[in-house]
Write an enzyme that holds these catalytic residues in place. Structure first.
Site, PDB file in Angstrom:
ATOM      1  N   ASP A  33       0.745  -1.190   0.324  1.00 37.98           N
ATOM      2  CA  ASP A  33      -0.148   0.427   0.021  1.00 37.98           C
ATOM      3  C   ASP A  33       0.869   1.039  -0.215  1.00 37.98           C
ATOM      4  O   ASP A  33       1.740   1.130   0.708  1.00 37.98           O
ATOM      5  CB  ASP A  33      -1.102  -0.098   1.221  1.00 37.98           C
ATOM      6  CG  ASP A  33      -2.122   1.428   0.943  1.00 37.98           C
ATOM      7  OD1 ASP A  33      -3.183   0.377   0.958  1.00 37.98           O
ATOM      8  OD2 ASP A  33      -1.664   1.761   1.266  1.00 37.98           O
ATOM      9  N   ILE A  34      -0.485   2.437  -1.126  1.00 42.67           N
ATOM     10  CA  ILE A  34       1.526   3.450  -0.514  1.00 42.67           C
ATOM     11  C   ILE A  34       1.321   4.454   0.256  1.00 42.67           C
ATOM     12  O   ILE A  34       2.474   5.492   0.572  1.00 42.67           O
ATOM     13  CB  ILE A  34       0.819   3.817  -2.465  1.00 42.67           C
ATOM     14  CG1 ILE A  34       1.854   5.450  -2.748  1.00 42.67           C
ATOM     15  CG2 ILE A  34      -0.731   5.025  -2.048  1.00 42.67           C
ATOM     16  CD1 ILE A  34       1.273   5.764  -4.411  1.00 42.67           C
ATOM     17  N   ASN A  94     -13.161  -3.427   2.433  1.00 37.87           N
ATOM     18  CA  ASN A  94     -13.477  -2.180   2.296  1.00 37.87           C
ATOM     19  C   ASN A  94     -14.858  -2.190   1.283  1.00 37.87           C
ATOM     20  O   ASN A  94     -14.599  -2.445   0.082  1.00 37.87           O
ATOM     21  CB  ASN A  94     -12.991  -1.362   2.438  1.00 37.87           C
ATOM     22  CG  ASN A  94     -12.075  -0.487   3.675  1.00 37.87           C
ATOM     23  OD1 ASN A  94     -12.938  -0.953   4.829  1.00 37.87           O
ATOM     24  ND2 ASN A  94     -11.379  -0.237   3.776  1.00 37.87           N
ATOM     25  N   GLU A 102     -12.941   3.191  -1.363  1.00 38.55           N
ATOM     26  CA  GLU A 102     -11.910   4.234  -1.999  1.00 38.55           C
ATOM     27  C   GLU A 102     -11.532   4.237  -3.635  1.00 38.55           C
ATOM     28  O   GLU A 102     -11.716   4.782  -4.202  1.00 38.55           O
ATOM     29  CB  GLU A 102     -10.436   5.469  -1.071  1.00 38.55           C
ATOM     30  CG  GLU A 102     -11.085   5.988  -0.008  1.00 38.55           C
ATOM     31  CD  GLU A 102     -10.206   6.339   0.908  1.00 38.55           C
ATOM     32  OE1 GLU A 102      -8.736   5.881   0.113  1.00 38.55           O
ATOM     33  OE2 GLU A 102      -9.947   6.756   1.453  1.00 38.55           O
ATOM     34  N   VAL A 103     -11.208   2.570  -3.488  1.00 38.06           N
ATOM     35  CA  VAL A 103     -10.607   2.544  -5.145  1.00 38.06           C
ATOM     36  C   VAL A 103     -11.915   1.025  -5.385  1.00 38.06           C
ATOM     37  O   VAL A 103     -11.888   0.389  -4.642  1.00 38.06           O
ATOM     38  CB  VAL A 103      -9.337   1.856  -4.953  1.00 38.06           C
ATOM     39  CG1 VAL A 103      -9.114   1.132  -6.635  1.00 38.06           C
ATOM     40  CG2 VAL A 103      -8.644   2.934  -4.218  1.00 38.06           C
ATOM     41  N   HIS A 107     -10.380  -5.149  -3.286  1.00 37.43           N
ATOM     42  CA  HIS A 107      -8.911  -5.056  -2.223  1.00 37.43           C
ATOM     43  C   HIS A 107      -9.214  -5.858  -1.482  1.00 37.43           C
ATOM     44  O   HIS A 107     -10.316  -5.508  -0.844  1.00 37.43           O
ATOM     45  CB  HIS A 107      -7.779  -3.957  -2.983  1.00 37.43           C
ATOM     46  CG  HIS A 107      -8.852  -2.898  -2.211  1.00 37.43           C
ATOM     47  ND1 HIS A 107      -9.677  -2.604  -3.234  1.00 37.43           N
ATOM     48  CD2 HIS A 107      -8.568  -2.143  -1.205  1.00 37.43           C
ATOM     49  CE1 HIS A 107      -9.756  -0.805  -2.771  1.00 37.43           C
ATOM     50  NE2 HIS A 107      -9.267  -1.055  -1.593  1.00 37.43           N
ATOM     51  N   HIS A 109      -6.865  -5.285   1.922  1.00 36.78           N
ATOM     52  CA  HIS A 109      -5.652  -5.122   2.830  1.00 36.78           C
ATOM     53  C   HIS A 109      -5.410  -6.429   4.318  1.00 36.78           C
ATOM     54  O   HIS A 109      -6.008  -6.663   4.776  1.00 36.78           O
ATOM     55  CB  HIS A 109      -6.146  -3.978   3.886  1.00 36.78           C
ATOM     56  CG  HIS A 109      -6.822  -2.725   2.997  1.00 36.78           C
ATOM     57  ND1 HIS A 109      -6.273  -1.674   2.922  1.00 36.78           N
ATOM     58  CD2 HIS A 109      -7.496  -2.607   2.540  1.00 36.78           C
ATOM     59  CE1 HIS A 109      -6.857  -1.012   1.613  1.00 36.78           C
ATOM     60  NE2 HIS A 109      -7.627  -1.291   2.352  1.00 36.78           N
TER      61      HIS A 109
END
Ligand code: AMP
Length: 121
Positions: A33-34, A94, A102-103, A107, A109
């Site tokens: 993760d960025i 999420n 958000e994206v 995905h 995490h």
């Protein structure tokens, strides 16, 4: 809602944006993760175009489903956070607005490398 081909993870999958890759196979891509929230914060995404876990659960093939779960397990082992290789971790997806997604590409995490803390705020 239809899948947005211009979301950031779609661009990463197409190689248009770089990522710090951890693992890749026919079904998943995993990268750091960025904006890590814990010592280890990895993302595991399916290669197919799925918006969220509900979309995936409705439309993905059995092979894609197995591939995603196996991918999460493989990445956790590779990062040394699985029960086999470390002290455990949290896998979290999420989903949409109330989930805080958000994206809009599914995905998971993976948080670990330290105690992750409370499950929800
Ligand atoms: P979510 O709120 O569940 O949709 O999480 C999206 C995650 O993607 C956040 O933790 C972001 O820090 C992460 N993220 C956004 N852009 C990038 C990127 N280019 N590379 C890696 N992670 C990213």
């Amino acid at each position: 809602m239809s899948y947005d081909n211009n979301n950031i993870f779609a661009k990463i999958l197409r190689g248009e944006i770089p990522c710090k890759k951890i693992y890749e196979d026919d079904y998943v891509l995993s990268f750091h993760d960025i904006n890590p929230q814990k010592k280890i914060h990895a993302l595991v995404i399916p290669k197919g175009k799925y918006i969220d876990l509900d979309d995936f659960s409705e439309k993905a093939s059995a092979d894609e489903m197995v591939g995603l779960l196996k991918g999460i397990n493989f990445v956790a082992k590779k990062l040394g956070i699985s029960v086999d290789t470390g002290k455990g971790y949290r896998a979290l997806a999420n989903i949409s607005e109330h989930g805080g997604q958000e994206v809009p590409h599914l995905h998971f995490h993976l948080f670990g490398g330290e105690r992750v803390g409370k499950m929800v705020e």
